[in-house]
Design a protein around this motif. Structure first.
Motif, PDB file in Angstrom:
ATOM      1  N   PRO A   3       0.832  -1.363  -0.008  1.00 56.02           N
ATOM      2  CA  PRO A   3      -0.013  -0.049   0.037  1.00 56.02           C
ATOM      3  C   PRO A   3       0.990   1.273  -0.179  1.00 56.02           C
ATOM      4  CG  PRO A   3      -0.999  -1.589   1.560  1.00 56.02           C
ATOM      5  CD  PRO A   3       0.255  -1.938   1.143  1.00 56.02           C
ATOM      6  N   SER A   4       1.888   1.217   0.502  1.00 53.32           N
ATOM      7  CA  SER A   4       2.799   2.270   0.677  1.00 53.32           C
ATOM      8  C   SER A   4       3.417   2.847  -0.644  1.00 53.32           C
ATOM      9  CB  SER A   4       3.943   2.387   1.777  1.00 53.32           C
ATOM     10  OG  SER A   4       4.940   1.319   1.509  1.00 53.32           O
ATOM     11  N   THR A   5       3.496   1.592  -1.428  1.00 49.45           N
ATOM     12  CA  THR A   5       4.186   2.183  -2.752  1.00 49.45           C
ATOM     13  C   THR A   5       3.395   2.381  -3.616  1.00 49.45           C
ATOM     14  OG1 THR A   5       5.876   0.169  -2.295  1.00 49.45           O
ATOM     15  CG2 THR A   5       5.447   1.014  -4.824  1.00 49.45           C
ATOM     16  N   THR A   6       2.154   2.105  -3.540  1.00 48.14           N
ATOM     17  CA  THR A   6       0.954   2.692  -4.392  1.00 48.14           C
ATOM     18  C   THR A   6       0.663   4.092  -4.156  1.00 48.14           C
ATOM     19  OG1 THR A   6      -0.251   0.369  -4.547  1.00 48.14           O
ATOM     20  CG2 THR A   6      -1.602   2.170  -5.264  1.00 48.14           C
ATOM     21  N   LEU A   7       0.531   4.347  -2.756  1.00 44.17           N
ATOM     22  CA  LEU A   7       0.020   5.822  -2.274  1.00 44.17           C
ATOM     23  C   LEU A   7       1.500   6.719  -2.517  1.00 44.17           C
ATOM     24  CD1 LEU A   7      -1.072   4.875   1.424  1.00 44.17           C
ATOM     25  CD2 LEU A   7      -2.418   6.189  -0.522  1.00 44.17           C
ATOM     26  N   LYS A   8       2.685   6.204  -2.716  1.00 43.04           N
ATOM     27  CA  LYS A   8       3.688   7.182  -3.034  1.00 43.04           C
ATOM     28  C   LYS A   8       3.582   7.331  -4.556  1.00 43.04           C
ATOM     29  CE  LYS A   8       7.135   5.517  -0.080  1.00 43.04           C
ATOM     30  NZ  LYS A   8       8.287   4.725   0.232  1.00 43.04           N
ATOM     31  N   TRP A   9       3.080   6.289  -5.371  1.00 43.31           N
ATOM     32  CA  TRP A   9       2.749   6.564  -6.705  1.00 43.31           C
ATOM     33  C   TRP A   9       1.564   7.551  -6.985  1.00 43.31           C
ATOM     34  CZ3 TRP A   9       6.190   6.185 -10.510  1.00 43.31           C
ATOM     35  CH2 TRP A   9       6.823   5.015 -10.506  1.00 43.31           C
ATOM     36  N   VAL A  10       0.593   7.469  -6.284  1.00 40.16           N
ATOM     37  CA  VAL A  10      -0.674   8.522  -6.169  1.00 40.16           C
ATOM     38  C   VAL A  10      -0.119   9.587  -5.893  1.00 40.16           C
ATOM     39  CG1 VAL A  10      -2.831   8.787  -5.521  1.00 40.16           C
ATOM     40  CG2 VAL A  10      -2.080   6.369  -6.145  1.00 40.16           C
ATOM     41  N   THR A  11       0.569   9.862  -4.543  1.00 41.81           N
ATOM     42  CA  THR A  11       0.723  11.316  -4.223  1.00 41.81           C
ATOM     43  C   THR A  11       1.813  12.077  -5.065  1.00 41.81           C
ATOM     44  OG1 THR A  11       2.158  10.083  -2.582  1.00 41.81           O
ATOM     45  CG2 THR A  11      -0.113  10.940  -1.754  1.00 41.81           C
ATOM     46  N   GLY A  12       2.629  10.894  -5.508  1.00 38.07           N
ATOM     47  CA  GLY A  12       3.693  11.731  -6.295  1.00 38.07           C
ATOM     48  C   GLY A  12       3.037  12.268  -7.807  1.00 38.07           C
ATOM     49  N   GLY A  13       2.298  11.448  -8.411  1.00 39.32           N
ATOM     50  CA  GLY A  13       1.455  12.122  -9.629  1.00 39.32           C
ATOM     51  C   GLY A  13       0.763  13.295  -9.373  1.00 39.32           C
ATOM     52  N   MET A  14       0.258  13.232  -8.156  1.00 40.33           N
ATOM     53  CA  MET A  14      -0.779  14.398  -7.703  1.00 40.33           C
ATOM     54  C   MET A  14       0.088  15.639  -7.554  1.00 40.33           C
ATOM     55  SD  MET A  14      -3.749  12.673  -5.358  1.00 40.33           S
ATOM     56  CE  MET A  14      -4.632  13.894  -5.244  1.00 40.33           C
ATOM     57  N   GLU A  15       1.363  15.360  -6.793  1.00 40.75           N
ATOM     58  CA  GLU A  15       2.187  16.481  -6.666  1.00 40.75           C
ATOM     59  C   GLU A  15       2.523  17.000  -8.215  1.00 40.75           C
ATOM     60  OE1 GLU A  15       3.171  18.247  -4.096  1.00 40.75           O
ATOM     61  OE2 GLU A  15       2.045  17.390  -2.316  1.00 40.75           O
ATOM     62  N   ALA A  16       2.990  16.096  -8.855  1.00 49.77           N
ATOM     63  CA  ALA A  16       3.461  16.514 -10.366  1.00 49.77           C
ATOM     64  C   ALA A  16       2.523  17.389 -10.910  1.00 49.77           C
ATOM     65  CB  ALA A  16       3.874  15.255 -11.144  1.00 49.77           C
ATOM     66  N   PHE A  17       1.274  16.850 -10.923  1.00 50.65           N
ATOM     67  CA  PHE A  17       0.084  17.877 -11.533  1.00 50.65           C
ATOM     68  C   PHE A  17       0.317  19.190 -10.835  1.00 50.65           C
ATOM     69  CE2 PHE A  17      -4.233  19.581 -11.404  1.00 50.65           C
ATOM     70  CZ  PHE A  17      -4.436  19.639 -12.556  1.00 50.65           C
ATOM     71  N   LEU A  18       0.481  19.212  -9.557  1.00 53.28           N
ATOM     72  CA  LEU A  18       0.378  20.586  -8.854  1.00 53.28           C
ATOM     73  C   LEU A  18       1.584  21.262  -9.114  1.00 53.28           C
ATOM     74  CD1 LEU A  18      -1.277  19.474  -5.359  1.00 53.28           C
ATOM     75  CD2 LEU A  18      -2.350  20.956  -7.332  1.00 53.28           C
ATOM     76  N   ALA A  19       2.555  20.753  -9.367  1.00 53.91           N
ATOM     77  CA  ALA A  19       3.705  21.270  -9.787  1.00 53.91           C
ATOM     78  C   ALA A  19       3.808  22.007 -11.219  1.00 53.91           C
ATOM     79  CB  ALA A  19       4.912  20.513  -9.734  1.00 53.91           C
ATOM     80  N   ILE A  20       2.769  21.803 -11.992  1.00 53.85           N
ATOM     81  CA  ILE A  20       2.534  22.283 -13.297  1.00 53.85           C
ATOM     82  C   ILE A  20       2.489  23.705 -13.108  1.00 53.85           C
ATOM     83  CG2 ILE A  20       1.171  22.574 -15.573  1.00 53.85           C
ATOM     84  CD1 ILE A  20       0.869  19.597 -14.973  1.00 53.85           C
ATOM     85  N   PRO A  21       3.099  24.911 -13.646  1.00 52.00           N
ATOM     86  CA  PRO A  21       3.033  26.194 -13.287  1.00 52.00           C
ATOM     87  C   PRO A  21       1.699  26.860 -13.196  1.00 52.00           C
ATOM     88  CG  PRO A  21       5.044  25.723 -14.471  1.00 52.00           C
ATOM     89  CD  PRO A  21       4.371  24.736 -14.440  1.00 52.00           C
ATOM     90  N   VAL A  22       1.255  27.042 -14.385  1.00 53.56           N
ATOM     91  CA  VAL A  22      -0.134  27.800 -14.351  1.00 53.56           C
ATOM     92  C   VAL A  22      -1.254  26.897 -13.843  1.00 53.56           C
ATOM     93  CG1 VAL A  22      -1.606  29.174 -15.595  1.00 53.56           C
ATOM     94  CG2 VAL A  22       0.812  29.461 -15.814  1.00 53.56           C
ATOM     95  N   LEU A  23      -1.420  25.667 -14.392  1.00 57.53           N
ATOM     96  CA  LEU A  23      -2.468  24.867 -14.212  1.00 57.53           C
ATOM     97  C   LEU A  23      -2.546  24.295 -12.611  1.00 57.53           C
ATOM     98  CD1 LEU A  23      -4.799  23.408 -15.451  1.00 57.53           C
ATOM     99  CD2 LEU A  23      -3.159  21.314 -16.023  1.00 57.53           C
ATOM    100  N   GLY A  24      -1.506  24.004 -12.158  1.00 59.58           N
ATOM    101  CA  GLY A  24      -1.443  23.605 -10.670  1.00 59.58           C
ATOM    102  C   GLY A  24      -1.887  24.756  -9.683  1.00 59.58           C
ATOM    103  N   GLY A  25      -1.362  25.850 -10.294  1.00 56.34           N
ATOM    104  CA  GLY A  25      -1.695  27.162  -9.194  1.00 56.34           C
ATOM    105  C   GLY A  25      -3.249  27.499  -9.432  1.00 56.34           C
ATOM    106  N   LEU A  26      -3.834  27.472 -10.709  1.00 59.85           N
ATOM    107  CA  LEU A  26      -5.085  27.907 -10.695  1.00 59.85           C
ATOM    108  C   LEU A  26      -6.046  26.578 -10.285  1.00 59.85           C
ATOM    109  CD1 LEU A  26      -5.110  29.044 -14.748  1.00 59.85           C
ATOM    110  CD2 LEU A  26      -5.439  30.559 -12.623  1.00 59.85           C
ATOM    111  N   THR A  27      -5.547  25.354 -10.457  1.00 59.50           N
ATOM    112  CA  THR A  27      -6.520  24.518  -9.732  1.00 59.50           C
ATOM    113  C   THR A  27      -6.485  24.547  -7.927  1.00 59.50           C
ATOM    114  OG1 THR A  27      -5.693  22.737 -11.161  1.00 59.50           O
ATOM    115  CG2 THR A  27      -6.310  21.723  -9.296  1.00 59.50           C
ATOM    116  N   VAL A  28      -5.261  25.145  -7.612  1.00 63.72           N
ATOM    117  CA  VAL A  28      -5.174  25.246  -6.166  1.00 63.72           C
ATOM    118  C   VAL A  28      -6.185  26.295  -5.495  1.00 63.72           C
ATOM    119  CG1 VAL A  28      -3.880  25.832  -4.255  1.00 63.72           C
ATOM    120  CG2 VAL A  28      -3.286  23.943  -5.865  1.00 63.72           C
TER     121      VAL A  28
END
Length: 103
Positions: A3-28
């Protein structure tokens, strides 16, 4: 896969999305900063699972910091980027370790 490996993939992907400069900021901002609260909860859950399974959890610590400081424009971007990279590397290494491959 643990489960920890799966959660790392999920949270890592979500963090990568939030790191997209304009799109991540607008989403937040568009969701009233609630994605940062959701990410905080997910990082805490990932931290608990990782600690229970004896896995590395420094990516989750970075994620908690990123969730708390993500509202600061350039600091948030940098923290989300660093967190995404660390979580993805941890998930990849954990997955290889589970399969008995050399890391």
């Amino acid at each position: 896969m643990k489960p920890s490996t799966t959660l790392k993939w999920v949270t890592g992907g979500m963090e990568a999305f939030l790191a997209i400069p304009v799109l991540g900021g607008l989403t937040v901002m568009g969701f009233g900063y609630s994605p940062l609260g959701l990410m905080l909860i997910l990082h805490i859950i990932t931290l608990v699972f990782s600690a229970k399974e004896g896995q590395k959890f420094h990516g989750s610590i970075w994620g908690i910091v990123a969730s708390c400081l993500g509202w600061v424009p350039f600091v948030g971007w940098a923290l989300h980027t660093i967190t995404a990279i660390i979580l993805m590397i941890d998930a990849f290494a954990s997955g290889r370790k589970e399969k008995g491959m050399q890391v």
